[in-house]
Design a protein around this motif. Structure first.
Motif, PDB file in Angstrom:
ATOM      1  N   PHE A 158      30.517   6.652 -27.621  1.00  0.00           N
ATOM      2  CA  PHE A 158      29.526   6.352 -28.656  1.00  0.00           C
ATOM      3  C   PHE A 158      28.562   7.516 -28.862  1.00  0.00           C
ATOM      4  O   PHE A 158      28.433   8.401 -28.014  1.00  0.00           O
ATOM      5  CB  PHE A 158      28.741   5.073 -28.330  1.00  0.00           C
ATOM      6  N   ALA A 159      27.900   7.504 -30.008  1.00  0.00           N
ATOM      7  CA  ALA A 159      26.879   8.496 -30.335  1.00  0.00           C
ATOM      8  C   ALA A 159      25.513   7.837 -30.194  1.00  0.00           C
ATOM      9  O   ALA A 159      25.269   6.779 -30.776  1.00  0.00           O
ATOM     10  CB  ALA A 159      27.075   9.013 -31.757  1.00  0.00           C
ATOM     11  N   LEU A 160      24.640   8.468 -29.422  1.00  0.00           N
ATOM     12  CA  LEU A 160      23.298   7.938 -29.175  1.00  0.00           C
ATOM     13  C   LEU A 160      22.276   8.881 -29.801  1.00  0.00           C
ATOM     14  O   LEU A 160      22.173  10.041 -29.405  1.00  0.00           O
ATOM     15  CB  LEU A 160      23.046   7.817 -27.667  1.00  0.00           C
ATOM     16  N   ALA A 161      21.525   8.402 -30.773  1.00  0.00           N
ATOM     17  CA  ALA A 161      20.553   9.240 -31.471  1.00  0.00           C
ATOM     18  C   ALA A 161      19.161   9.063 -30.885  1.00  0.00           C
ATOM     19  O   ALA A 161      18.754   7.952 -30.541  1.00  0.00           O
ATOM     20  CB  ALA A 161      20.531   8.908 -32.960  1.00  0.00           C
ATOM     21  N   ARG A 162      18.465  10.169 -30.779  1.00  0.00           N
ATOM     22  CA  ARG A 162      17.041  10.128 -30.413  1.00  0.00           C
ATOM     23  C   ARG A 162      16.272   9.926 -31.708  1.00  0.00           C
ATOM     24  O   ARG A 162      15.971  10.862 -32.437  1.00  0.00           O
ATOM     25  CB  ARG A 162      16.646  11.442 -29.735  1.00  0.00           C
ATOM     26  N   VAL A 204      17.173  10.982 -41.463  1.00  0.00           N
ATOM     27  CA  VAL A 204      17.597  11.969 -40.465  1.00  0.00           C
ATOM     28  C   VAL A 204      18.299  11.291 -39.299  1.00  0.00           C
ATOM     29  O   VAL A 204      19.239  11.842 -38.712  1.00  0.00           O
ATOM     30  CB  VAL A 204      16.388  12.804 -39.972  1.00  0.00           C
ATOM     31  N   ASP A 205      17.889  10.065 -38.955  1.00  0.00           N
ATOM     32  CA  ASP A 205      18.544   9.319 -37.880  1.00  0.00           C
ATOM     33  C   ASP A 205      19.954   8.903 -38.293  1.00  0.00           C
ATOM     34  O   ASP A 205      20.889   8.952 -37.495  1.00  0.00           O
ATOM     35  CB  ASP A 205      17.721   8.078 -37.510  1.00  0.00           C
ATOM     36  N   LYS A 206      20.091   8.499 -39.557  1.00  0.00           N
ATOM     37  CA  LYS A 206      21.421   8.151 -40.081  1.00  0.00           C
ATOM     38  C   LYS A 206      22.336   9.366 -40.039  1.00  0.00           C
ATOM     39  O   LYS A 206      23.506   9.268 -39.641  1.00  0.00           O
ATOM     40  CB  LYS A 206      21.306   7.634 -41.516  1.00  0.00           C
ATOM     41  N   HIS A 248      34.327   1.353 -34.398  1.00  0.00           N
ATOM     42  CA  HIS A 248      33.958  -0.034 -34.140  1.00  0.00           C
ATOM     43  C   HIS A 248      32.999  -0.517 -35.220  1.00  0.00           C
ATOM     44  O   HIS A 248      31.793  -0.371 -35.107  1.00  0.00           O
ATOM     45  CB  HIS A 248      33.265  -0.154 -32.782  1.00  0.00           C
ATOM     46  N   ASN A 249      33.500  -1.083 -36.262  1.00  0.00           N
ATOM     47  CA  ASN A 249      32.647  -1.728 -37.254  1.00  0.00           C
ATOM     48  C   ASN A 249      33.482  -2.688 -38.094  1.00  0.00           C
ATOM     49  O   ASN A 249      34.709  -2.701 -38.008  1.00  0.00           O
ATOM     50  CB  ASN A 249      31.934  -0.700 -38.144  1.00  0.00           C
ATOM     51  N   SER A 281      27.573  -3.438 -41.985  1.00  0.00           N
ATOM     52  CA  SER A 281      29.003  -3.317 -41.731  1.00  0.00           C
ATOM     53  C   SER A 281      29.272  -2.528 -40.445  1.00  0.00           C
ATOM     54  O   SER A 281      30.353  -2.593 -39.896  1.00  0.00           O
ATOM     55  CB  SER A 281      29.699  -2.618 -42.908  1.00  0.00           C
ATOM     56  N   THR A 282      28.271  -1.790 -39.995  1.00  0.00           N
ATOM     57  CA  THR A 282      28.411  -0.979 -38.791  1.00  0.00           C
ATOM     58  C   THR A 282      27.422  -1.447 -37.739  1.00  0.00           C
ATOM     59  O   THR A 282      26.211  -1.439 -37.982  1.00  0.00           O
ATOM     60  CB  THR A 282      28.138   0.514 -39.104  1.00  0.00           C
ATOM     61  N   PRO A 283      27.886  -1.871 -36.575  1.00  0.00           N
ATOM     62  CA  PRO A 283      26.956  -2.293 -35.516  1.00  0.00           C
ATOM     63  C   PRO A 283      26.087  -1.116 -35.060  1.00  0.00           C
ATOM     64  O   PRO A 283      26.593  -0.039 -34.754  1.00  0.00           O
ATOM     65  CB  PRO A 283      27.894  -2.749 -34.391  1.00  0.00           C
ATOM     66  N   VAL A 284      24.788  -1.305 -35.069  1.00  0.00           N
ATOM     67  CA  VAL A 284      23.854  -0.308 -34.558  1.00  0.00           C
ATOM     68  C   VAL A 284      23.064  -0.962 -33.430  1.00  0.00           C
ATOM     69  O   VAL A 284      22.379  -1.962 -33.650  1.00  0.00           O
ATOM     70  CB  VAL A 284      22.892   0.186 -35.656  1.00  0.00           C
TER      71      VAL A 284
END
Length: 240
Positions: free
Chosen positions: A81-85, A106-108, A133-134, A166-169
């Motif tokens: 997975f990708a984890l954003a600060r 910018v987070d998106k 995964h979505n 549509s995409t789990p965040v």
């Protein structure tokens, strides 16, 4: 999150008997997408463990046969997975049970860039099939498509909207809700972990962080708790 299915091949999966859900909880991390826009707020790439129940609800639904096939491959499916600060923040509205959180553009972008890197990493590592995964996520059999088909898949999957449900965040390690600082107007706690408003009230968890870290905060929390505890001891000694 993304997934990559690795067939039985010694060069791809050295320990043939080992299952994807065995071993450490989180075993690898990459910062390849951390600073793509020179902000240090990019995405960290990590590999979590996943159990069958979680895997099954994250995957998109196509048919009973399709989900059966994916579950059959579960033990040799890697999850990344990708984890954003994040730079965004939220507020509590109306009641303690309702919050408002607006993700910044910018987070998106950071999450999209992270997912793009993850898909490419999976393919480069030798995954036979990769996917996201979505709810609308698709999968791709890497070795059965052309270079252009692969590029199109990666670009389309990594650019999917993360705000239309549509995409789990997911959110993990919430921080800075009672941030520490040296100015009462801009913080809740002083540098010793004591609240500006109530003398003798201390906090020593991730809520006192001045900003989000972008990494697992366990060691930082331990350090802050230790330093805060030492200060409390000194205060109590002076009062004796």
């Amino acid at each position: 999150m993304t997934s990559g299915y690795f067939p039985v091949a010694p060069e791809l999966w050295p320990e043939e008997h080992k299952k994807s859900y065995e071993g450490g909880i989180m075993t690898a991390m990459s910062t390849v997408a951390t600073d793509f826009n020179k902000s240090e707020y990019g995405a960290v790439i990590q590999t979590p463990s996943s159990h069958p129940g979680l895997f099954s609800i994250l995957m998109s639904w196509n048919s009973g046969t399709n989900i059966k096939d994916r579950m059959h491959k579960f033990s040799r499916t890697a999850h990344v997975f990708a984890l954003a600060r994040d730079q965004a923040s939220g507020t509590v509205v109306d009641s303690p049970n309702c919050i408002s959180y607006q993700m910044k553009d910018v987070d998106k972008d950071n999450l999209s860039k992270g997912i793009e890197k993850v898909l490419r990493i999976m393919a480069a590592a030798g995954a036979e099939e990769i996917g996201t995964h979505n709810n609308k996520g698709r999968s791709l059999k890497v070795k059965e498509v052309s270079y252009h088909e692969f590029e199109k898949f990666v670009n389309e999957e990594s650019s999917m909207s993360v705000t239309d449900l549509s995409t789990p965040v997911c959110s993990a390690h919430q921080m800075r809700s009672c941030r520490m600082g040296n100015n009462p107007k801009e913080s809740v706690m002083n540098q010793m972990g004591e609240t500006w408003e109530v003398e003798g009230l201390y906090l020593a968890d991730s809520s006192v962080f001045p900003t989000a870290l972008g990494v697992n905060p366990m060691v930082t929390i331990q350090a802050i708790a230790y330093c805060t505890a030492q200060h409390v001891l000194e205060v109590l000694k002076r009062k004796r």
